[in-house]
Design a protein around this motif. Structure first.
Motif, PDB file in Angstrom:
ATOM      1  N   GLY A   1       0.817  -1.144  -0.018  1.00 27.00           N
ATOM      2  CA  GLY A   1      -0.044   0.040   0.018  1.00 27.00           C
ATOM      3  C   GLY A   1       0.816   1.208  -0.072  1.00 27.00           C
ATOM      4  O   GLY A   1       2.040   1.223   0.193  1.00 27.00           O
TER       5      GLY A   1
ATOM      6  N   ASN B   1       4.258  -1.091  -2.568  1.00 26.58           N
ATOM      7  CA  ASN B   1       3.224  -0.283  -2.768  1.00 26.58           C
ATOM      8  C   ASN B   1       2.118  -1.418  -3.205  1.00 26.58           C
ATOM      9  O   ASN B   1       2.447  -2.762  -3.388  1.00 26.58           O
ATOM     10  CB  ASN B   1       3.458   0.692  -3.618  1.00 26.58           C
ATOM     11  CG  ASN B   1       3.418   0.321  -5.057  1.00 26.58           C
ATOM     12  OD1 ASN B   1       3.628  -0.870  -5.671  1.00 26.58           O
ATOM     13  ND2 ASN B   1       3.461   1.369  -6.184  1.00 26.58           N
ATOM     14  N   GLN B   2       0.946  -1.019  -3.698  1.00 24.18           N
ATOM     15  CA  GLN B   2      -0.143  -1.839  -3.909  1.00 24.18           C
ATOM     16  C   GLN B   2       0.096  -2.415  -5.389  1.00 24.18           C
ATOM     17  O   GLN B   2      -0.893  -3.453  -5.810  1.00 24.18           O
ATOM     18  CB  GLN B   2      -1.503  -1.025  -4.082  1.00 24.18           C
ATOM     19  CG  GLN B   2      -1.356   0.152  -5.058  1.00 24.18           C
ATOM     20  CD  GLN B   2      -1.052   1.441  -4.295  1.00 24.18           C
ATOM     21  OE1 GLN B   2      -0.242   1.566  -3.302  1.00 24.18           O
ATOM     22  NE2 GLN B   2      -1.143   2.540  -4.963  1.00 24.18           N
TER      23      GLN B   2
END
Length: 416
Positions: free
Chosen positions: A21, A96-97
């Motif tokens: 995320g 991150n996503q």
């Protein structure tokens, strides 16, 4: 066929998948630190410990993290349409996503798993679909169900150790290559401006100002048209000469060999002849640095958009002039001349190009400079060849070790 002692499995059975995320971009206290936050652009390197975008300690604590030893893979993005990036976390990292973290099971070595995924990347790419806006998407379930064969943990660790040793040799050679390229660039900056002169003590000569910059007083500063002549021969008889292209970094290359496919017209009667020792550039790309010295063949041919010229041998050493024309400074000069040209297609023709001036030492000094630069080029070329050989040998070794076709010794005992 499963190698003896190996266990057929699926990626989802040997690693736990974790999603990443992005900490709040609105919180300035989260960003601009030194803690790694891995995104797709960081997966260009296999060993992950730093990132392009980094978090503060507070941002790192608020982020989703993967432990040391996890494998990180890209599951969403344009890059997936042509590659499947894989990285290995050498320390705890945030991510991150667009990335999934694969945390290995207790009986799985994380570094081995990362190498295994690298070896399988071309097959895994076949699982990628196209999502909105033309980006690639790798379905998590498809990746989890991907079949793999897993050796016993000691053998995994040994395989990973062997391959990481090759990576260290590759990294060392890459650094030596980068150092040699930087040294050559610094040497060119000194020699091509006369700040350093071979066989002459510093401060033993005076300088003069030119549009190129400061150069020694005894150097000439002629227009290209005064030391070179244009060549306009065409391949009117459609002779079967090799078709050449000019690249930004490599100069002239054989088009078929370089692109591995035919990218030129069947009818080459309008193409230009370019003999050995001639210079040439595509008139619409020279501002990118695409200019070459043709030393591949006695005669080749190039597209009609090329400008071809030959230096006068009694005034110019080809290797010296080529080095000058390939500098970043002259790439900027070509760009400015192209922008000032009245050619609406954004091209730089001989008429405008030939008016550009170049610094020109006495011929003997040009020749000495050329020898020094050629020696540097030979060192760089040798390192490039060594690097390519190491990469090819590692690739072959991976194919052998990660499929069990070649077994390793564990605790001084050969695994059969």
């Amino acid at each position: 066929m499963v190698p003896k002692g190996w266990t057929p499995s699926q990626i989802g059975d040997v690693a736990k998948f974790s999603s990443g995320g992005t900490p709040s971009k609105q919180n300035a206290d989260y960003w601009g630190g030194t803690e790694p936050w891995i995104s797709g652009k960081d997966l260009k390197t296999h060993y992950l410990e730093t990132s392009i975008d980094a978090l503060t300690e507070a941002g790192f604590q608020a982020a989703k993290k993967a432990p040391k030893g996890a494998t990180l893979v890209l599951v969403r993005g344009m890059t997936l349409l042509k590659d499947f990036p894989v990285g290995y976390a050498t320390r705890e990292v945030a991510f991150n996503q667009d990335v999934k973290a694969l945390v290995p099971a207790k009986n799985v070595d994380g570094l081995f798993l990362s190498f295994l995924l690298v070896a399988e990347k071309h097959k895994i790419l076949q699982l990628v679909s196209t999502a909105g806006h033309g980006t690639g998407r790798l379905d998590t379930h498809s990746l989890q169900e991907y079949p793999v064969n897993i050796p016993p943990l000691p053998e995994q660790k040994k395989i990973a150790q062997i391959l990481s040793t090759w990576d260290k040799a590759i990294a060392t050679t890459e650094q030596l290559l980068a150092n040699s390229q930087q040294q050559k660039k610094a040497l060119m900056q000194q020699l091509l401006t006369g700040k350093k002169r071979l066989g002459m003590p510093d401060n033993s000569y005076d300088f003069k100002k030119t549009r190129y910059g400061i150069i020694p007083k005894d150097w000439e500063y002629p227009a290209i048209k005064d030391v070179c002549t244009q060549v306009t021969e065409k391949n009117t008889e459609s002779a079967d000469y090799p078709v050449l292209s000019c690249s930004k970094y490599d100069g002239f290359v054989d088009s078929l060999k370089y692109f591995k496919k035919k990218v030129y017209s069947d009818d080459t009667s309008g193409y230009r002849l370019i003999h050995r020792g001639c210079f040439g550039f595509p008139s619409n790309h020279i501002e990118e640095g695409s200019i070459g010295l043709q030393n591949l063949y006695d005669t080749g041919i190039v597209s009609p958009i090329y400008v071809i010229f030959r230096a006068k041998p009694k005034k110019v050493e080809n290797t010296y002039l080529y080095a000058v024309l390939k500098t970043d400074h002259y790439r900027q000069i070509f760009g400015a001349a192209t922008n000032a040209s009245v050619d609406r297609r954004g091209s730089l023709r001989w008429k405008e190009f030939s008016l550009i001036h170049v610094p020109l030492p006495p011929l003997e000094e040009q020749q000495r400079i050329a020898v020094v630069l050629s020696t540097a080029d030979q060192e760089i070329s040798a390192l490039q060849q060594k690097l390519e050989a190491l990469k090819q040998e590692k690739k072959a070794l991976m194919q052998q070790l990660l499929t069990g076709k070649r077994r390793v010794k564990v605790d001084d005992k050969e695994v059969a």
